[in-house]
Structures are given as C-alpha cells and as structure tokens.
Design a protein around this motif. Structure first.
Motif, PDB file in Angstrom:
ATOM      1  N   ARG A 135       0.852  -1.189   0.000  1.00  0.00           N
ATOM      2  CA  ARG A 135       0.000   0.000   0.000  1.00  0.00           C
ATOM      3  C   ARG A 135       0.890   1.243   0.000  1.00  0.00           C
ATOM      4  N   SER A 176      -6.939   9.359   1.927  1.00  0.00           N
ATOM      5  CA  SER A 176      -7.680   8.580   0.930  1.00  0.00           C
ATOM      6  C   SER A 176      -9.073   9.179   0.715  1.00  0.00           C
ATOM      7  N   ASP A 213     -10.173   3.674  -1.179  1.00  0.00           N
ATOM      8  CA  ASP A 213      -9.944   3.347   0.233  1.00  0.00           C
ATOM      9  C   ASP A 213     -10.717   4.391   1.057  1.00  0.00           C
ATOM     10  N   ASP A 242      -8.265   1.884   6.381  1.00  0.00           N
ATOM     11  CA  ASP A 242      -8.375   0.498   5.916  1.00  0.00           C
ATOM     12  C   ASP A 242      -9.754   0.212   5.324  1.00  0.00           C
ATOM     13  N   GLU A 244     -10.811  -0.268   1.943  1.00  0.00           N
ATOM     14  CA  GLU A 244     -10.808  -0.565   0.500  1.00  0.00           C
ATOM     15  C   GLU A 244     -12.103  -1.249   0.051  1.00  0.00           C
ATOM     16  N   ARG A 277      -6.486   1.614  -8.463  1.00  0.00           N
ATOM     17  CA  ARG A 277      -6.668   1.338  -7.021  1.00  0.00           C
ATOM     18  C   ARG A 277      -5.809   2.264  -6.182  1.00  0.00           C
ATOM     19  N   ALA A 279      -4.646   2.652  -1.980  1.00  0.00           N
ATOM     20  CA  ALA A 279      -4.672   1.971  -0.679  1.00  0.00           C
ATOM     21  C   ALA A 279      -3.614   2.610   0.216  1.00  0.00           C
TER      22      ALA A 279
END
Ligand code: NAD
Ligand code: TDX
Length: 332
Positions: A135, A176, A213, A242, A244, A277, A279
């Motif tokens: 990540r 995020s 995320d 955390d 996602e 993505r 993360a």
C-alpha cells in the motif's frame, strides 16, 4: 484559545473540519473561501457565530492572505479544485488554485512564521494493481495521473521546498477518499445516493472494478487536528482507515441500503486515465502520533450518509441538475 485560519472551509472536508474544531474544542476559526461552485455557506450554518468568522476570497490573493496570516495562530489549507472529471475538461483553475494558491499561502507563512498544515491526497502516488500487497506509504514515489492529482503533487512539492529552503513550519497529510455529509453531488457516493433519491439509475464508470480506500470525513478531521497539535514540522503523514472497496461493491451497497435491487444501475463511459486502485498504510500516523479512526464500520457510516442526503435535499438539490447535465454531455 487559538485563531485557526481554515482555507476552503465552505467545501466538503473543510466544513466538516470546521464543525469538528468548534464542536470538540475552544479554538476560534476564520474561514477563507472563494465560494466556487463547490463552496456552500449553508455547510457552516448552526455553528457558534462568536467563534467563527467568514471571509469570501481567493487563496491566490496575496494581500488578503497576508492580512489573514497576520491574525492567525495556525492555518489549515483545504482550498483546492478537487474533482478529477473537471480537471479533464478544464485544467486551468487547478493550476491557479492548487499551485499558485498554495504558493501564495507559503509566502505568507514564510513572512509571518505561521504554522501551516497542507491537505493533500493519496492520488499523488498514482495507482496500484488490484492484487498488489503493497500500500502507499510516506516513502512511495510521486506518480500522479490526472491534471488534478498532478497539481496536488506540485503543491506538496512546493510545501516541502518552502520548509527546506525557507524554514517554513509546515506539515502535509495525504488522505484517501472521504465520504460523509456536505459532499458535492458531483462526487461518486453523493451522486449515486441522490440519483436513487431522484429515481435516476446510479452510474458506474467502466466495469466498476476500481478500488477506493474510504474514510469518513470526521476521521479525516480528527487526524488533521492530531497532526496540527503533535506532528513534526517538515513531515508528511498518510491518513487512511483500511476501507478498501470496489466501486461496484459501493454502488450495490447503496442500492441495498436504499431498498432497491442491487443490480439496478448502469455502466457508463469510463474516465480517461482512470486510476485503478488506491490503498493507504497509515501506520506512521497511528504509531508516532497515536491517532485511530472511529468510523471503521463503512456500512453504518454509509447508512448515516444516505440518511443525511435524504434529510437535506434543500442543501444538494440546487446543484443536482447542472451536475447531471455535465455528466450527460460526456456520456456519463
Ligand atoms: P471541495 O471541492 O468540496 O471544496 C473545496 C473548497 O475550496 C470549496 O469550498 C471552494 O469554494 C474552495 N476554493 C476553491 N478554490 C479556492 C480559492 N482559489 N481560494 C479559496 N477557496 C477556494 O473539496 P474537498 O473534497 O473538500 O477537498 C478539500 C481538500 O482535501 C482538497 O485539497 C483535496 O485535494 C483534499 N482531499 C480530498 C479528498 C476527497 O475524498 N474529497 C481526499 C483526499 C484529499
Ligand atoms: O458517477 C461516477 N461513477 C463512478 O464510477 C463518479 C462521479 C465516479 N465514479 C468512480 C470514479 C472513481 O473510481 O468512483 C470513484 C470515485 O470517484 P470520485 O468521487 O470522483 O473520486 P476520486 O476520483 O477517487 O477522487 C476523490 O478522492 C481523492 C476526490 O474527489 C479527490 O479530491 C481526492 O483527492
């Protein structure tokens, strides 16, 4: 009692932060906001008038900014052009606000020796493969994809240079994707919730496998306060909870929570250059500064957010038609 200058305090995360500061401590807040299409004074209604001042203006206005820094004990910069899709159709305002605006704040911080916290995004790191076990951390190289994320990356680099070259007392955080109340209906989650409320089918870009995320805006606020109070000058902290989830999962969950069939949505034209993505590894913030998120149950946070949009149609309705017209013109 400090006077905290909050730039962009009428936007989504900035207004949530102003609520957080005024509801959890005794600091005074001065908001500086240009009230672009994304700023809304109604997001600050109901807050104690004796502890909140509002100034309408541009963070790139050096004289205005200088005067406000002279009166501030600390500054948190949320002001930005924030939407990737807008940056793909009209990049210029992103350079003006995210680059020149941040530069203007840095020069004022330098002149007055003011403590500055700069809000940034995980998008500066580019994207990850779906199956990558790694990540983003504070050591991940910058690799932004869009005009939006490249201007945010540029703003972060300016902050780092002003810390090193001029001794400006600044910190940076890269967070995020946020969700919660007061988010503009152009963004993914409020767009789909308000679509369902309006009887429009939710719109998923491409196959919808992209992963974001998610963190509740209240947790972003508590993290920023933690860094403002305890962060080490010159350092960067990643903020994440955390959370996602693929976009498809989020749309299906919204539909289920709103009592609709989970497949009642449309696939539409994908975003050009769409990051796959994001993360975040927020170990540093948790271990060095002791921060923990409170909203770890995404489903209940999402249910609260749906309830907020259901109850606040007067807040979002004025922007809905123009937003959908913007997307319709792009086949989205
Ligand atoms: P937003 O678009 O909802 O709000 C931005 C605010 O800044 C608005 O009130 C707008 O009027 C104001 N503004 C814009 N240009 C200005 C200027 N030149 N001078 C003064 N005010 C100006 O954005 P947001 O989602 O609340 O994002 C806030 C910050 O957080 C941004 O820096 C963004 O990059 C960052 N961020 C956002 C997310 C997210 O999920 N939304 C995640 C990580 C980081
Ligand atoms: O209608 C939609 N359908 C869809 O599938 C919209 C508006 C978006 N999407 C997708 C694109 C993204 O994969 O949903 C995901 C989230 O989209 P956005 O809400 O536009 O957010 P994103 O591009 O991920 O950027 C957000 O998080 C990081 C914020 O807007 C940025 O300001 C922040 O830096």
């Amino acid at each position: 009692m400090r006077n905290i200058l909050v730039t962009g305090g009428a936007g989504f995360i900035g207004s949530n932060f102003v609520h957080h500061v005024l509801e959890t401590g005794d600091d005074h807040v001065t908001v500086l906001d240009k009230l672009t299409y994304a700023g809304n004074r109604a997001s600050l209604e109901g807050l104690p008038a004796d502890r909140l001042d509002f100034v309408e203006g541009d963070i790139a206005d050096a004289a205005l900014v200088d005067g406000l820094f002279a009166e501030a004990d600390a500054v948190v910069n949320f002001a930005a052009e924030s939407h990737n899709d807008n940056s793909l159709s009209e990049p210029r305002p992103f350079l003006d606000t995210n680059i020149v605006g941040t530069y203007t704040l840095l020069e004022a911080a330098r002149a007055h020796g003011t403590r500055l916290h700069h809000i940034s995004t995980d998008e500066v790191y580019g994207d990850l493969e779906l199956d990558d076990p790694v990540r983003f951390t504070e050591r991940t190289p910058y690799n932004p994809s869009s005009p939006y994320s490249s201007t945010k990356a540029g703003s972060d680099l300016l902050v780092r240079a002003w810390v090193r070259s001029f001794g400006v007392r600044a910190t940076i955080s890269n967070c995020s994707n946020n969700y919660g109340p007061y988010q503009h209906v152009e963004k993914f989650i409020p767009r789909q919730i308000t679509n369902v409320l309006r009887g429009i089918r939710p719109k998923l870009y491409g196959a919808g496998l992209n992963v974001r995320d998610w963190i509740h805006a209240n947790d972003h606020s508590s993290a920023v306060m933690t860094i403002l109070d305890k962060g080490e000058i010159g350092q960067t902290y990643l903020i994440g909870a955390d959370g996602e989830r693929s976009n498809r999962d989020v749309v299906e969950l919204i539909l289920e929570l709103m009592g609709r069939s989970r497949d009642d949505y449309d696939h539409v034209v994908d975003r050009p250059g769409h990051d796959l993505r994001y993360a975040i590894d927020s170990t540093r913030l948790r271990t060095e500064l002791g921060w923990e998120p409170r909203f770890q149950d995404f489903e209940s946070g999402l249910a609260d957010t749906i309830a907020w949009y259901r109850d606040h149609e007067d807040w979002w309705a004025p922007a809905k038609d123009a937003t959908e017209a913007f997307y319709a013109a792009r086949g989205q």
